[in-house]
Write an enzyme that holds these catalytic residues in place. Structure first.
Site, PDB file in Angstrom:
ATOM      1  N   HIS A 123      38.606  33.317  39.720  1.00  0.00           N
ATOM      2  CA  HIS A 123      37.265  33.025  40.209  1.00  0.00           C
ATOM      3  C   HIS A 123      36.276  33.290  39.069  1.00  0.00           C
ATOM      4  CE1 HIS A 123      33.600  33.810  42.583  1.00  0.00           C
ATOM      5  NE2 HIS A 123      34.178  33.169  43.581  1.00  0.00           N
ATOM      6  N   ASP A 200      41.280  41.775  40.681  1.00  0.00           N
ATOM      7  CA  ASP A 200      40.284  41.185  41.569  1.00  0.00           C
ATOM      8  C   ASP A 200      40.947  41.104  42.951  1.00  0.00           C
ATOM      9  OD1 ASP A 200      38.751  39.517  43.107  1.00  0.00           O
ATOM     10  OD2 ASP A 200      38.641  37.885  41.648  1.00  0.00           O
ATOM     11  N   GLN A 203      40.465  38.358  47.516  1.00  0.00           N
ATOM     12  CA  GLN A 203      41.247  37.554  48.457  1.00  0.00           C
ATOM     13  C   GLN A 203      42.531  38.254  48.894  1.00  0.00           C
ATOM     14  OE1 GLN A 203      39.876  35.099  49.736  1.00  0.00           O
ATOM     15  NE2 GLN A 203      38.321  34.473  48.251  1.00  0.00           N
ATOM     16  N   LYS A 226      34.297  39.812  53.206  1.00  0.00           N
ATOM     17  CA  LYS A 226      35.488  38.979  53.394  1.00  0.00           C
ATOM     18  C   LYS A 226      36.498  39.634  54.324  1.00  0.00           C
ATOM     19  CE  LYS A 226      35.146  36.795  48.803  1.00  0.00           C
ATOM     20  NZ  LYS A 226      34.601  35.472  49.101  1.00  0.00           N
ATOM     21  N   CYS A 364      34.563  27.920  42.859  1.00  0.00           N
ATOM     22  CA  CYS A 364      34.172  28.881  41.814  1.00  0.00           C
ATOM     23  C   CYS A 364      35.295  29.149  40.813  1.00  0.00           C
ATOM     24  CB  CYS A 364      33.685  30.198  42.404  1.00  0.00           C
ATOM     25  SG  CYS A 364      32.139  30.034  43.276  1.00  0.00           S
TER      26      CYS A 364
END
Lengths: 410, 142
Positions: A123, A200, A203, A226, A364
């Protein structure tokens, strides 16, 4: 497993009355953000209606109680990802978390010729902060090649890493293709070469079990919104000794122990040192409620639910040759696709006209499209409250959706 | 211009998106150019304008875009060619008014009337105006 219909009753956005384009709303853009259960909204409101005071400066009961609750949420987050409470820094979200590592560690310690390894599937929030580090230090970004399906493999990490590599920063689950990488293996390789492993988790943390200690990763960023929590709040998890040696990138109240007119400043210890200014207190309380909510359902059950929905969706789409699926073998909920000859945005507009929210575009991750050989894709992403009936509506719309211009003329 | 039926509007949009006559490189290097991209769509185009004696001699574009942005940019280029600056400005103003559901001069817009219902899909208004905004900027620069 759990009863998804019972769970849905807790979400005001899923009360069955929300319409889009005159159709019942089917929300399949959960990789972007998620709906909030009433308990999260209540926790935030309660702060404003019954508990308002600042934190950090507890001279009176109301304030002391806020401090206690903030530390309680910190502990909850630590348990959720298996880290220590003093390794949990509150941030505005995952982008700020990664920027904090880039500015606070990268710019302080990297130098000319050092390498930062990323992948093409990252991303923007896990690429652009590192470009900034390179601009300011002379370090260089190198991309670990993906395999033919777009996955990150240990072999390719080994082939790309060198003794000049100082940081390996990758998504545990990528936001376009949804593949889960072997993050523990990647961290091990990084450490063997003297590099740090930054993850990261935007997700992954909301969908699969995260184990900061067992994976032996160095930094982990993620966002509350999220995972059924509020917007504008997230966390950076960092090994304490690394947090201790890096710089804050916000200076101000609540993060210093003392300072004088000569410019001498003594900072508080981590994590307080990174939390200058009044924190997003209602956001922190909402974040805590979101973690309780997810724990109650069970993160494993959420993951299983998403896998089941995806399998169901793929079975229904089988045999329709005009649908190109880019991540058939991903072990997560998201499905990334195109309809042959239809521009992704046009498909998303058609779905919008049927009340279905999906994301189209580059998600993104603008450089991944060179790999996928398409300028844009459509992404359908379910979450813990998505039902098979909603998948039915989605599948029917992409199979029998009709002409893309129906969105304007029907 | 007679009122367009939905079917006529559809076929205008399809024709101009599948076979955009003005999607081409400029013939020479006397064109003014502007790059446009959209933050909510993939649209990423260069728009070119050639003026001579206060008149639009040619307008064209290159790049990638969705159905709505490709067709609308193609039609707007058609509408610009041969017009003087004042006429061109007037057309762009009418087009912008139509997209934002304000009063507009239907007769000035010819085939661009096909986008009269774009506001039904609010997220696509920016796609339908990417070419017209580009030309507005290019006309200003002269």
């Amino acid at each position: 497993m759990y009863n998804v219909y019972e769970i849905r009753k807790q979400f005001p956005m899923l009360d069955g009355k929300k319409m889009m384009q005159g159709k019942p709303l089917v929300f399949l853009d959960n990789c972007s953000t998620t709906f909030k259960p009433q308990c999260v909204i209540n926790a935030m409101n309660k702060y404003y209606m019954e508990e308002t005071a600042n934190s950090h400066r507890g001279d009176y009961d109301l304030m002391f109680n806020v401090d206690q609750k903030v530390q309680g949420v910190r502990k909850k987050i630590a348990e959720f990802v298996n880290a220590e409470p003093n390794e949990v820094v509150f941030t505005a979200g995952d982008s700020m978390s990664i920027n904090l590592v880039a500015w606070g560690y990268g710019i302080k310690y990297l130098k000319k010729g050092d390498e930062i390894l990323l992948t093409e599937a990252e991303h923007a929030s896990n690429i652009l902060p590192w470009y900034k580090v390179c601009e300011m230090t002379g370090a260089v970004v190198k991309f670990i090649p993906l395999d033919e399906e777009g996955r990150l493999t240990l072999d390719n990490v080994r082939k790309t890493i060198t003794n000049n590599t100082k940081i390996v920063s990758v998504a545990h689950v990528t936001n376009v293709l949804g593949y889960i990488c072997d993050i523990k293996g990647i961290a091990k390789i990084a450490h063997e070469h003297g590099a740090l492993c930054v993850v990261d988790g935007a997700q992954s943390v909301p969908h699969i079990k995260t184990d900061f200690k067992d994976w032996d990763i160095d930094f982990l960023g993620f966002s509350a919104h999220k995972m059924c929590g509020p917007t504008g709040i997230g966390a950076l998890i960092g090994k304490y000794e690394l947090l201790d040696k890096m710089d804050p990138f916000l200076m101000g109240g609540g993060m210093n122990a003392k300072f004088n007119m000569c410019g001498d400043v003594t900072l508080l210890d981590p994590p307080s040192k990174f939390e200058a200014g009044t924190q997003n207190i209602s956001g922190i309380f909402g974040f805590g409620a979101a973690i309780d909510f997810i724990n109650e359902i069970g993160i494993e059950n959420i993951h299983q639910h998403e896998i089941e929905l995806r399998k169901y969706c793929l079975e229904k789409l089988e045999g329709f040759d005009n649908i190109i699926i880019y991540n058939k073998n991903a072990i997560s909920g998201m499905l990334t696709f195109n309809i042959k000859g239809v521009f992704a945005q046009d498909e998303a507009t058609l779905l919008n006209s049927k009340g279905i929210a999906v994301r189209s575009g580059q998600h993104c991750a603008k450089i991944l499209n060179d790999f996928l050989k398409t300028p844009a894709t459509v992404r359908m992403s379910p979450y813990l409250y998505t039902t098979k009936e909603e998948i039915d509506v989605f599948v029917d719309a992409i199979i029998n959706g009709g002409d893309i211009l129906d969105a304007y003329f029907n | 211009m007679p009122i367009l039926t939905n079917e006529m509007m559809r076929s205008i949009i399809y024709d101009h998106s599948s076979n955009p006559q003005n999607k081409r490189e400029p013939n020479d290097d006397t064109y003014e150019k502007i790059h446009m991209h959209s933050d909510n769509c993939i649209d990423d185009i260069d728009v070119y304008l050639k003026m001579m004696d206060n008149k639009v001699v040619d307008a064209c574009f290159t790049g990638i875009g969705c159905t709505i942005s490709t067709a609308s940019t193609d039609i707007i280029c058609d509408l610009m060619i041969g017009k003087n600056r004042e006429e061109a400005d007037y057309i762009l103003k009418q087009y912008d008014n139509m997209l934002h559901e304000e009063h507009y001069d239907e007769d000035a817009l010819e085939e661009a009337n096909a986008f009269s219902q774009t506001s039904k899909q609010a997220a696509r208004i920016r796609c339908a105006t990417i070419g017209s905004r580009a030309l507005e900027e290019l006309l200003k620069d002269k």
